[in-house]
Motif scaffolding. Structure first.
Motif, PDB file in Angstrom:
ATOM      1  N   SER A 163     -50.460  10.898 -16.508  1.00 34.39           N
ATOM      2  CA  SER A 163     -50.770  10.028 -15.370  1.00 34.39           C
ATOM      3  C   SER A 163     -52.182  10.317 -14.876  1.00 34.39           C
ATOM      4  O   SER A 163     -52.510  11.460 -14.534  1.00 34.39           O
ATOM      5  CB  SER A 163     -49.770  10.265 -14.236  1.00 34.39           C
ATOM      6  N   LYS A 213     -53.629   9.361 -12.103  1.00 38.14           N
ATOM      7  CA  LYS A 213     -53.666   9.729 -10.680  1.00 38.14           C
ATOM      8  C   LYS A 213     -53.336  11.199 -10.490  1.00 38.14           C
ATOM      9  O   LYS A 213     -54.030  11.925  -9.767  1.00 38.14           O
ATOM     10  CB  LYS A 213     -52.680   8.870  -9.887  1.00 38.14           C
ATOM     11  N   GLU A 214     -52.286  11.639 -11.127  1.00 37.38           N
ATOM     12  CA  GLU A 214     -51.897  13.046 -11.012  1.00 37.38           C
ATOM     13  C   GLU A 214     -52.981  13.951 -11.580  1.00 37.38           C
ATOM     14  O   GLU A 214     -53.267  15.019 -11.027  1.00 37.38           O
ATOM     15  CB  GLU A 214     -50.575  13.285 -11.737  1.00 37.38           C
ATOM     16  N   ASN A 242     -55.005  16.851  -9.638  1.00 37.18           N
ATOM     17  CA  ASN A 242     -54.940  18.212 -10.163  1.00 37.18           C
ATOM     18  C   ASN A 242     -56.330  18.827 -10.324  1.00 37.18           C
ATOM     19  O   ASN A 242     -56.543  20.008 -10.003  1.00 37.18           O
ATOM     20  CB  ASN A 242     -54.217  18.230 -11.509  1.00 37.18           C
TER      21      ASN A 242
END
Length: 256
Positions: free
Chosen positions: A145, A147-148, A152
């Motif tokens: 993902s 976005k993740e 991160n």
């Protein structure tokens, strides 16, 4: 502290046009300038790239003085081994925060983010690659993902940077949402869908820009960073048609 960002995206191996973009980039470079590419610089329909396993593209980027690029779908299309060869033999970092091998191991030479230094600024640059869906397996890749992955990288580098730039090869459709949901993003330079912004726009304090395709334009974003605030001073996208070609780029193309 002021910084000029010069950027391109989706060149797709239109290297004759890139020779004109190179002229603009070299003429527009100031003392404190960051030169970035948003991906799909290398399109393997190009004879120059097929014959050099992509290294002709690296030579062109190095000649102009690029600081980093993110990985678009076209950098993947000649297979994972070619991508690894290019990335691991490049003096400028290949960046993707969400691209790994299909066995989830890292791709040699690819960085999820880097921190560069310009004008005493610590600049975090991360980049996201597009999910190729059913083609991922054949290409030998897996996509996390985006976005993740962005969140991160920001969290992993917390306290280590003064300015955060995202090279977004997911597409401009994602920009507004990312700007609203991830306030730590100071600048988003977008790619993949070939959108052209005549000048940068600001969403929730995040500066967004995209400069079309094929080297037809070069994006310029001038910013000032003061008291942890990033201010847009000036932006434009300069058309390359009618500009004299950079002879050094043409010479490299002749050799390759």
């Amino acid at each position: 502290m002021r910084l000029r960002i010069l950027h391109t995206n989706d060149i797709h191996s239109h290297f004759d046009q890139f020779a004109k973009a190179s002229t603009i980039i070299k003429q527009s470079t100031q003392e404190h300038t960051l030169i970035l590419d948003g991906g799909d610089f290398a399109d393997f329909r190009s004879i120059e790239l097929q014959g050099t396993k992509g290294m002709a593209a690296i030579e062109l980027l190095e000649e102009v003085g690029y600081d980093a690029l993110t990985i678009g779908n076209n950098e993947m299309f000649n297979g994972i081994h070619t991508l690894e060869y290019m990335a691991s033999n490049s003096s400028l970092p290949f960046i993707s925060n969400n691209l790994v091998k299909k066995d989830l191991s890292p791709i040699k030479g690819v960085f999820p983010s880097v921190i560069l230094h310009k004008n005493n600024l610590r600049i975090l640059i991360t980049g996201s690659s597009p999910d190729m869906g059913v083609f991922n397996e054949g290409l030998g890749v897996h996509m996390h993902s985006y976005k993740e992955a962005i969140v991160n990288e920001i969290e992993r580098n917390k306290g280590k940077y003064d300015l955060c730039i995202l090279l977004n090869h997911v597409g401009t459709f994602a920009d507004d949402e990312l700007a609203k949901e991830i306030p730590e993003l100071d600048v988003i330079l977008s790619a993949h869908d070939h959108k052209l912004y005549k000048e940068a726009k600001i969403i929730e304090g995040t500066i967004l820009n995209s400069d079309g395709k094929y080297g037809e334009y070069v994006g310029i974003v001038d910013i000032e960073i003061k008291d942890q605030q990033v201010t847009l001073l000036h932006s434009e996208t300069i058309e390359t048609n009618g500009v004299e070609s950079d002879e050094r780029i043409l010479d490299i193309l002749k050799v390759n």
